[in-house]
Write an enzyme that holds these catalytic residues in place. Sequence first.
Site, short mmCIF file in Angstrom:
data_model
loop_
_atom_site.label_atom_id
_atom_site.label_comp_id
_atom_site.label_asym_id
_atom_site.label_seq_id
_atom_site.Cartn_x
_atom_site.Cartn_y
_atom_site.Cartn_z
N ASN A 36 60.78 6.49 -9.74
CA ASN A 36 60.52 7.48 -8.95
C ASN A 36 60.67 7.22 -7.50
O ASN A 36 59.76 6.43 -6.79
CB ASN A 36 58.91 7.90 -9.17
CG ASN A 36 58.46 9.03 -8.48
OD1 ASN A 36 58.99 9.63 -7.35
ND2 ASN A 36 57.20 9.54 -8.58
N ARG A 120 62.91 10.42 -11.79
CA ARG A 120 62.41 11.78 -11.24
C ARG A 120 62.94 12.33 -10.04
O ARG A 120 63.42 11.48 -9.19
CB ARG A 120 60.79 11.47 -10.71
CG ARG A 120 60.06 12.70 -10.51
CD ARG A 120 58.91 12.21 -9.39
NE ARG A 120 58.31 13.74 -8.84
CZ ARG A 120 57.65 13.82 -7.96
NH1 ARG A 120 57.31 12.76 -7.01
NH2 ARG A 120 56.91 14.94 -7.39
N HIS A 209 55.46 19.91 -9.63
CA HIS A 209 54.49 19.37 -10.34
C HIS A 209 54.78 19.62 -12.08
O HIS A 209 53.81 19.46 -12.84
CB HIS A 209 53.13 19.47 -10.11
CG HIS A 209 52.56 18.96 -8.89
ND1 HIS A 209 51.76 20.01 -8.12
CD2 HIS A 209 52.61 17.81 -8.18
CE1 HIS A 209 51.45 19.01 -7.18
NE2 HIS A 209 51.90 18.12 -7.09
N ARG A 270 48.35 19.84 3.40
CA ARG A 270 49.21 21.41 3.42
C ARG A 270 48.43 22.72 3.52
O ARG A 270 47.20 22.70 2.72
CB ARG A 270 50.22 21.43 2.46
CG ARG A 270 51.31 20.48 2.39
CD ARG A 270 52.25 20.62 0.96
NE ARG A 270 52.42 19.08 0.54
CZ ARG A 270 52.68 18.78 -0.50
NH1 ARG A 270 52.77 19.72 -1.76
NH2 ARG A 270 52.95 17.48 -0.92
N GLU A 413 52.93 11.30 -15.73
CA GLU A 413 54.44 11.93 -15.54
C GLU A 413 55.21 10.81 -15.89
O GLU A 413 56.34 11.12 -16.33
CB GLU A 413 54.63 12.37 -14.02
CG GLU A 413 53.91 13.50 -13.59
CD GLU A 413 53.53 13.96 -12.10
OE1 GLU A 413 52.43 13.04 -11.78
OE2 GLU A 413 54.02 14.47 -11.49
#
Length: 428
Positions: A36, A120, A209, A270, A413
């Site tokens: 990743n 990923r 996600h 964010r 993940e």
Amino acid sequence: MATNALIYKKFRCIIGKANLFKRENGGNVMNVLVINCGSSSLKYQVLDMTGEKLLCKGLVERIGMEGSVINHTKIGMDKVSTVVPMNDHKDAIAQVLAAIQDPETGVVASLDEIGAVGHRVVHAGEKFADSVVIDDKVIAALEECVELAPLHNPPNLYGIAACQELMPNTPMVAVFDTAYHQTMPPKSYLYALPYEYYEKYGIRKYGFHGTSHKYVAQRAAAMMNVDINDLKIITCHLGNGASVSAIKHGRVIDTSMGFTPLQGLVMGTRCGDIDPAIVTYIRQKENLPQGKANEILNKKSGVLGISGVSSDFRDLEDAVAEGNERAALALEIFAQKVRFYIGAYIAEMNGVDAIVFTAGVGENDVNMRELICTDLGNLGIKLDIMRNKVRGKETFVNTEDSKVKLLLIPTNEELMIARDTFNLTKNL
Ligand code: ADP
């Protein structure tokens, strides 16, 4: 074009075209390396897929900066941190490959024992609705997606290119954050903008996600012992970045992140959903260039922006304990937005059987789960306050009489990436 995207273009010219792998070590090697790759950091794991067993994991930080470091942990042993210069992602991958072969703390005797590498990749646009074995065509397609994710896709592609160079005979698979959301219908993914922008520039909701939403939805169905095709599930991935998805009968029908990961929930830094007119207004008032406006929306907003304290929920809760009202307000606004999406998705699916909490905040923040689930009894959602006092383990946290199951499921993940990688390459 963002700097990352430009640097990536140059990098590809140096590395050259992707090699099509040639398998020389047989088709039955069970170990999968998961990569990743971020812009200056890289996470990795090696899993033995015979029993989906994690063998080692690590984190490389400060790639291309002073003081680059690789933190490697062989499961069952202490973490080893090594400071070593790493000028680029190829250096970083070379260090990872050395770490996993280290005679003491490594997990393989040679790279022949790595059957495949799973990468990923953040954005696949509309090009891939599932994971895919990487070849030159896939690389070309992903290069076309760089424009859609100029900060994220270039480092992902660096990682792929570096692995291809250092492990030319090992098959590689790309697993996308956007793929699971490709089942959304147009009424969920189209914005009410002139249609030509969708046609010309691919402006639509993509969602992110996805690997995490998919993992926890599958786990929820398994924990409930019900076929996922018979369930309506709302998955809340609440980390630094946060998103909620509506998964009806195993297919995503809506998700809160949009064209970029900026839309939807309030996040650590964010802003999530705001009136788009605010951006023009603030730019004018503060005389801001576009780049600065993006930085404010992405890095200086969210719970950090509201509280002025931190993006970390632990810091916010400490501040609340000391009487900081803005920190309390930030947490309330965060919870309010999650509740807003839960309500919206119950309407979209005409009901819900299970709500799942995952990622850093969802898995660990007892108070936040309580704040989100308070007073939802009329929707059949009842949190058990005592059962909810738990962190980071798979469990139900609803009361016995709650119509809707509430689940806490730590996301994984990397395991999803390893599974797809193994399944797509085991017969090559
Ligand atoms: P990402 O992968 O998006 O960086 P994570 O899913 O790792 O994010 O979540 C990180 C966030 O989780 C931290 O910023 C922090 O706010 C939150 N978090 C982690 N542990 C706890 C805890 N014990 N209590 C409250 N919040 C926590």
